[in-house]
Design a protein around this motif. Structure first.
Motif, PDB file in Angstrom:
ATOM      1  N   PRO A  81       1.383  -1.348   0.087  1.00 30.60           N
ATOM      2  CA  PRO A  81       0.433   0.513   0.234  1.00 30.60           C
ATOM      3  C   PRO A  81       0.398   1.531   0.182  1.00 30.60           C
ATOM      4  N   ALA A  82       1.872   1.613   0.650  1.00 32.02           N
ATOM      5  CA  ALA A  82       2.846   1.974   0.971  1.00 32.02           C
ATOM      6  C   ALA A  82       3.055   3.057  -0.658  1.00 32.02           C
ATOM      7  N   GLU A  83       3.939   1.565  -1.053  1.00 30.55           N
ATOM      8  CA  GLU A  83       4.603   1.850  -2.609  1.00 30.55           C
ATOM      9  C   GLU A  83       3.266   2.975  -3.315  1.00 30.55           C
ATOM     10  N   LEU A  84       1.834   1.862  -3.672  1.00 36.00           N
ATOM     11  CA  LEU A  84       0.987   2.116  -4.235  1.00 36.00           C
ATOM     12  C   LEU A  84       0.780   3.507  -4.381  1.00 36.00           C
ATOM     13  N   GLU A  85       0.678   4.134  -2.590  1.00 38.71           N
ATOM     14  CA  GLU A  85       0.237   5.515  -2.436  1.00 38.71           C
ATOM     15  C   GLU A  85       1.376   6.399  -3.147  1.00 38.71           C
ATOM     16  N   ASP A  86       2.895   6.225  -3.140  1.00 38.86           N
ATOM     17  CA  ASP A  86       3.881   7.325  -3.556  1.00 38.86           C
ATOM     18  C   ASP A  86       3.586   7.210  -5.254  1.00 38.86           C
ATOM     19  N   LEU A  87       3.155   5.729  -6.182  1.00 43.17           N
ATOM     20  CA  LEU A  87       3.189   5.386  -6.965  1.00 43.17           C
ATOM     21  C   LEU A  87       2.163   6.389  -8.060  1.00 43.17           C
ATOM     22  N   LEU A  88       0.681   6.514  -7.502  1.00 42.21           N
ATOM     23  CA  LEU A  88      -0.334   7.448  -7.104  1.00 42.21           C
ATOM     24  C   LEU A  88       0.036   8.663  -7.361  1.00 42.21           C
ATOM     25  N   GLU A  89       0.527   9.219  -5.854  1.00 42.10           N
ATOM     26  CA  GLU A  89       0.397  10.782  -6.163  1.00 42.10           C
ATOM     27  C   GLU A  89       1.688  11.481  -6.855  1.00 42.10           C
ATOM     28  N   ASP A  90       2.818  10.275  -7.351  1.00 42.70           N
ATOM     29  CA  ASP A  90       3.886  11.128  -8.637  1.00 42.70           C
ATOM     30  C   ASP A  90       2.652  11.020  -9.861  1.00 42.70           C
ATOM     31  N   TYR A  91       1.976  10.176  -9.587  1.00 43.24           N
ATOM     32  CA  TYR A  91       0.945  10.684 -10.423  1.00 43.24           C
ATOM     33  C   TYR A  91      -0.542  12.023 -11.129  1.00 43.24           C
ATOM     34  N   GLY A  92      -0.382  12.324 -10.149  1.00 41.05           N
ATOM     35  CA  GLY A  92      -1.307  13.455  -9.105  1.00 41.05           C
ATOM     36  C   GLY A  92      -2.240  12.705  -8.935  1.00 41.05           C
ATOM     37  N   ILE A  93      -2.600  11.431  -8.820  1.00 48.47           N
ATOM     38  CA  ILE A  93      -3.461  11.106  -8.359  1.00 48.47           C
ATOM     39  C   ILE A  93      -4.436  10.454  -7.211  1.00 48.47           C
ATOM     40  N   THR A  94      -4.650  11.566  -6.617  1.00 51.68           N
ATOM     41  CA  THR A  94      -4.362  11.551  -5.022  1.00 51.68           C
ATOM     42  C   THR A  94      -5.827  11.427  -4.316  1.00 51.68           C
ATOM     43  N   PRO A  95      -6.198  11.065  -3.151  1.00 50.89           N
ATOM     44  CA  PRO A  95      -7.356  10.530  -2.675  1.00 50.89           C
ATOM     45  C   PRO A  95      -7.838  12.387  -2.205  1.00 50.89           C
ATOM     46  N   ASP A  96      -7.398  13.503  -2.289  1.00 46.70           N
ATOM     47  CA  ASP A  96      -8.566  14.796  -2.247  1.00 46.70           C
ATOM     48  C   ASP A  96      -8.680  15.687  -3.521  1.00 46.70           C
ATOM     49  N   ARG A  97      -8.566  14.761  -4.808  1.00 47.81           N
ATOM     50  CA  ARG A  97      -9.173  14.958  -6.104  1.00 47.81           C
ATOM     51  C   ARG A  97     -10.398  14.496  -6.740  1.00 47.81           C
ATOM     52  N   GLU A  98     -11.164  14.624  -7.359  1.00 48.34           N
ATOM     53  CA  GLU A  98     -11.986  13.702  -8.208  1.00 48.34           C
ATOM     54  C   GLU A  98     -11.315  12.736  -9.205  1.00 48.34           C
ATOM     55  N   ILE A  99     -11.468  11.741  -9.522  1.00 47.71           N
ATOM     56  CA  ILE A  99     -10.732  10.677 -10.362  1.00 47.71           C
ATOM     57  C   ILE A  99     -11.940  10.457 -11.355  1.00 47.71           C
ATOM     58  N   VAL A 100     -11.588  10.390 -12.734  1.00 41.35           N
ATOM     59  CA  VAL A 100     -12.286   9.714 -13.495  1.00 41.35           C
ATOM     60  C   VAL A 100     -11.626   8.627 -14.566  1.00 41.35           C
ATOM     61  N   LEU A 101     -11.897   7.663 -13.900  1.00 43.07           N
ATOM     62  CA  LEU A 101     -10.951   6.888 -14.951  1.00 43.07           C
ATOM     63  C   LEU A 101     -12.264   6.339 -16.348  1.00 43.07           C
ATOM     64  N   TYR A 102     -11.695   5.914 -16.927  1.00 45.62           N
ATOM     65  CA  TYR A 102     -11.422   5.942 -18.335  1.00 45.62           C
ATOM     66  C   TYR A 102     -10.596   4.723 -19.023  1.00 45.62           C
ATOM     67  N   CYS A 103     -11.263   3.458 -20.422  1.00 50.33           N
ATOM     68  CA  CYS A 103     -10.265   3.095 -21.274  1.00 50.33           C
ATOM     69  C   CYS A 103     -10.731   3.241 -22.060  1.00 50.33           C
ATOM     70  N   ASN A 104     -10.540   2.182 -22.625  1.00 47.65           N
ATOM     71  CA  ASN A 104     -11.943   1.648 -24.244  1.00 47.65           C
ATOM     72  C   ASN A 104     -13.145   0.717 -23.986  1.00 47.65           C
ATOM     73  N   THR A 105     -13.291  -0.042 -23.062  1.00 45.25           N
ATOM     74  CA  THR A 105     -14.742  -0.262 -22.652  1.00 45.25           C
ATOM     75  C   THR A 105     -14.605  -0.764 -21.591  1.00 45.25           C
ATOM     76  N   ALA A 106     -14.285  -0.147 -20.691  1.00 42.20           N
ATOM     77  CA  ALA A 106     -13.979  -0.190 -18.338  1.00 42.20           C
ATOM     78  C   ALA A 106     -13.603  -1.654 -18.473  1.00 42.20           C
TER      79      ALA A 106
END
Length: 266
Positions: free
Chosen positions: A199-224
């Motif tokens: 988990p700690a590694e995942l949290e650091d990884l996501l933070e590096d991308y700007g994907i943080t819990p305080d933001r509204e996140i919208v996920l998409y790909c091609n067919t979900a």
């Protein structure tokens, strides 16, 4: 990692004899039968809970069709479901998302996949005895569901939402939603163990991308499919403001939505 969302092989191994813990293997039938499966697992192949006939609906099978699948598998609404595949959990995560959408309260993803399980625990080719149930779905209301459609995505583009594209680099460069960042869904997986990174590694990884819990996140790909895995991981890490664009880029392009193309400076 929240065990009500993602469970370890150790957690599942200690509960194989509990009748209310139902294990769902979403691989093809030939893999389930020929390669083996987790003891007690029932087979609900990935293609059986996908329906690509209606692009505006995404690929959800419909509440009644999904309920029939669960009924055929002998599952009750109060059961704890644990789903797995042999592809780092991406197909099983789609099952988890679908079950959540149709109102199953307790559905979890096995951390790792069949290959990860097979390294430490026994497998079998024996099929469990199944007593069919009458499963009554209880789909989430529009206020409860994490799924969003085209118009909601248009609105989110006007806000400070983080749009996360979980696809391959070439797909991303060919066409993407305006301002989206690319986060390959597989980055959360440890290739050696086939399980999620700590988990700690995942949290650091996501933070590096700007994907943080305080933001509204919208996920998409091609067919979900791929975003299902990312959604489950974010949920397990405690992210609460995560939106799931079910129609994804397939629906967006069908509506002539604005896109960006080409490489992005990093």
């Amino acid at each position: 990692m929240d065990e009500t969302v993602v469970v370890s092989p150790d957690w599942l191994a200690s509960r194989l004899d509990e009748p209310a813990v139902r294990i769902v293997d979403v691989r093809d039938a030939w893999e389930y039968d020929g390669i083996g499966h987790v003891p007690g697992a029932v087979n609900v192949p990935f293609d059986s809970y996908r329906d690509e006939s209606d692009v505006d609906r995404g690929t959800l099978p419909g509440a009644d069709a999904f309920a029939d699948l669960l009924g055929d598998a002998g599952i009750e609404p109060d059961d704890t479901i644990v789903a797995y595949d042999d592809t780092h959990g991406v197909f099983a995560a789609r099952f988890v998302l679908t079950a959540i959408e149709y109102g199953h309260d307790d559905v979890r993803l096995l951390d790792g996949d069949y290959s990860a399980w097979n390294r430490e625990y026994e497998t079998t080719s024996d099929e469990p005895d199944i007593e069919r149930t009458t499963y009554e779905p209880d789909p989430l209301s529009p206020d409860e569901t994490p799924l969003v459609g085209y118009e909601a995505v248009e609105d989110a583009l006007e806000r400070d939402a983080v749009f996360v594209d979980t696809r391959e680099k070439d797909e991303f460069e060919e066409a993407r939603l305006p301002g989206a960042l690319r986060f390959d869904w597989r980055e959360v997986v440890d290739e050696e163990t086939r399980r999620l990174k700590p988990p700690a590694e995942l949290e650091d990884l996501l933070e590096d991308y700007g994907i943080t819990p305080d933001r509204e996140i919208v996920l998409y790909c091609n067919t979900a499919r791929r975003i299902s895995h990312t959604y489950v991981v974010l949920t397990a890490l405690g992210y609460e403001n995560v939106r799931f664009y079910e129609g994804s880029l397939t629906e967006w392009l069908a509506h002539d939505g604005e896109v960006e193309t080409g490489p992005v400076d990093t």
